[in-house]
Write an enzyme that holds these catalytic residues in place. Sequence first.
Site, PDB file in Angstrom:
ATOM      1  CE1 TYR A 204      -3.684   2.426   0.210  1.00  0.00           C
ATOM      2  CE2 TYR A 204      -2.651   3.277   2.192  1.00  0.00           C
ATOM      3  CZ  TYR A 204      -3.592   3.394   1.194  1.00  0.00           C
ATOM      4  OH  TYR A 204      -4.449   4.472   1.157  1.00  0.00           O
ATOM      5  CG  ASP A 299       5.683   3.979   1.603  1.00  0.00           C
ATOM      6  OD1 ASP A 299       5.768   4.545   2.711  1.00  0.00           O
ATOM      7  OD2 ASP A 299       4.617   3.849   0.986  1.00  0.00           O
ATOM      8  CE  LYS A 327       0.575   4.873   8.399  1.00  0.00           C
ATOM      9  NZ  LYS A 327      -0.831   4.687   8.570  1.00  0.00           N
TER      10      LYS A 327
HETATM   11  N1  PMP Z   1       2.521   4.201   2.488  1.00  0.00           N
HETATM   12  C1  PMP Z   1       2.344   3.291   3.444  1.00  0.00           C
HETATM   13  C2  PMP Z   1       3.327   2.175   3.590  1.00  0.00           C
HETATM   14  C3  PMP Z   1       1.233   3.371   4.288  1.00  0.00           C
HETATM   15  O1  PMP Z   1       1.032   2.432   5.239  1.00  0.00           O
HETATM   16  C4  PMP Z   1       0.331   4.442   4.119  1.00  0.00           C
HETATM   17  C5  PMP Z   1      -0.887   4.612   5.011  1.00  0.00           C
HETATM   18  N2  PMP Z   1      -1.248   3.573   5.785  1.00  0.00           N
HETATM   19  C6  PMP Z   1       0.571   5.370   3.103  1.00  0.00           C
HETATM   20  C7  PMP Z   1       1.678   5.232   2.309  1.00  0.00           C
HETATM   21  C8  PMP Z   1      -0.361   6.514   2.861  1.00  0.00           C
HETATM   22  O2  PMP Z   1      -0.252   7.458   3.864  1.00  0.00           O
HETATM   23  P1  PMP Z   1      -1.468   8.467   4.174  1.00  0.00           P
HETATM   24  O3  PMP Z   1      -2.560   7.638   4.745  1.00  0.00           O
HETATM   25  O4  PMP Z   1      -0.882   9.441   5.135  1.00  0.00           O
HETATM   26  O5  PMP Z   1      -1.829   9.090   2.876  1.00  0.00           O
END
Ligand code: PMP
Length: 500
Positions: A204, A299, A327
């Site tokens: 994700y 990421d 986060k």
């Molecule tokens: N990358 C990863 C690995 C994530 O876990 C998430 C959100 N869970 C995101 C990107 C997207 O971040 P956001 O919800 O702040 O848009």
Amino acid sequence: MTTITPERPSTSPIAVQGDAATSAISEWPDVDQLYRRLAALVAQPMRPIRADAMATVMRWFDERCATSKRLAEQAKAVIPGGVQHNLAFNHPFSLAMAQAEGAWLTDVDGNRYIDFLQAGGPTLLGSNHPEVRRHVHAVIDECGPVTGLLHEYEIKLAELVCQHMPGVEMLRLLGSGTEAVMGAVRLARAHTGGKWIIKIGGAYHGWSDQLVYGMRLPKTGRLEAIGIPRGATGHTQECLPNDLEELRRKLRWNRLRGGTAAVLLEPLGPESGTRPVTRDYNAQVRALCDEFGALLIFDEVVTGFRLGMGGAQGYFGVTPDITVLGKCLTGGYPMAGAIGGRRDIMMSLAGGIGTTARRAFVGGTLSANPLSCVAGYHALVEAKRSNAAVVAGRAGDRLRAGLDEIIRRRGLPYVAYNMGSIVHLQTSGVLLLDTSSLWKLLKLKEEAKRRKHMMEEMGAAYAAHGLITLAGSRLYTSAADSDEVVDDALNRFDDVFALV
Ligand code: PMP
């Protein structure tokens, strides 16, 4: 095409590679054994909560959560599906929270829960940390949450991140992880001139057009790309996790048709390690990227600071060219998103009107506001001071060890494992189904539905026993999870597993 600079050693005291005493991850899981256990879990019939016990759980929601139930109904009228985000979805209805403190949540009906959602990961210190809140109040009192102009806390936060993240020499703040991934992909294309982005199936990376591709389940391609034109995902590819040969083939093939801008991955494996990668996978991908002149993007939206001040790159000793953060970067306060990377690459994001530099355009009215920056800076200073990633990691170890013991004692096929404070608890195995071909995917559709429902029921049973989890299958521990809290939680899990 890109040049590769030598790895910069991490300056973080807790980012020592795999050092059990000082690392947030005390032991990397035995991935081969884990996949065998997960395969065994999905090969056998489900072991859900018994129907009579589930009826009792549903009664608990009716009798003890009347206000949440009413609010959930009200929400449905004005919020599509009743929730703004998947995290807030709960079976049979979403629970409305009134208070959050440390390891605990209290809902609007006065029920208390041990909080293993931790807002989806950002609150490594535990919820609503008083020291961070105090500094946030001071800035809000002085200048409010935003002025649109430079604030000293922007610099302080960027300096702190650059000091600790091996791959980050400059930082561009944005509004969310999704935005930061979007920007990172654009940056990689701007820097390399390459077209293709290779991601790892199942990962994700937020909900931008080009990355709603191979989401959750590997090799599902555009399955969830509703409302997204083919062209938008036309240069996104996915490889199976741990399959280096497939990655090499794609990199080689892409050379002939526009080049690979970047390989984008979650360093623990897709979905925060739901499909874990082997210990040396990231280093092997680094080598392949170097061989083919592609950039490596980590990421680290989940792993950044949760695995220590140096993130997953500090833990694995592998330095990406571009790092995506979110986060924990702002300690649970809005807005959490940033792109970090090598100076020469980052300069393609140079801001300022009238710059003549060839640059990739990113930005946002509220990005880099004083509120986010003061919160992030003090949350990270406090995390470093208190060794929060290691403390939370040990809580994760204790929780996983306890879950293992309960699962074994009760003869259940469930699988628990952790990477520090990221604990996975697979009871239905829905995310591990083999979807590597369209035929398998079609065949498994009904099975996936049943297994997903079981996972939701488990989540409901945990909640009825005072445990909030992420979708019933992931638990984030925080530095507020003392041994007493974890042991209390384990007793509750034992009560739930007694209902199977
Ligand atoms: N990358 C990863 C690995 C994530 O876990 C998430 C959100 N869970 C995101 C990107 C997207 O971040 P956001 O919800 O702040 O848009």
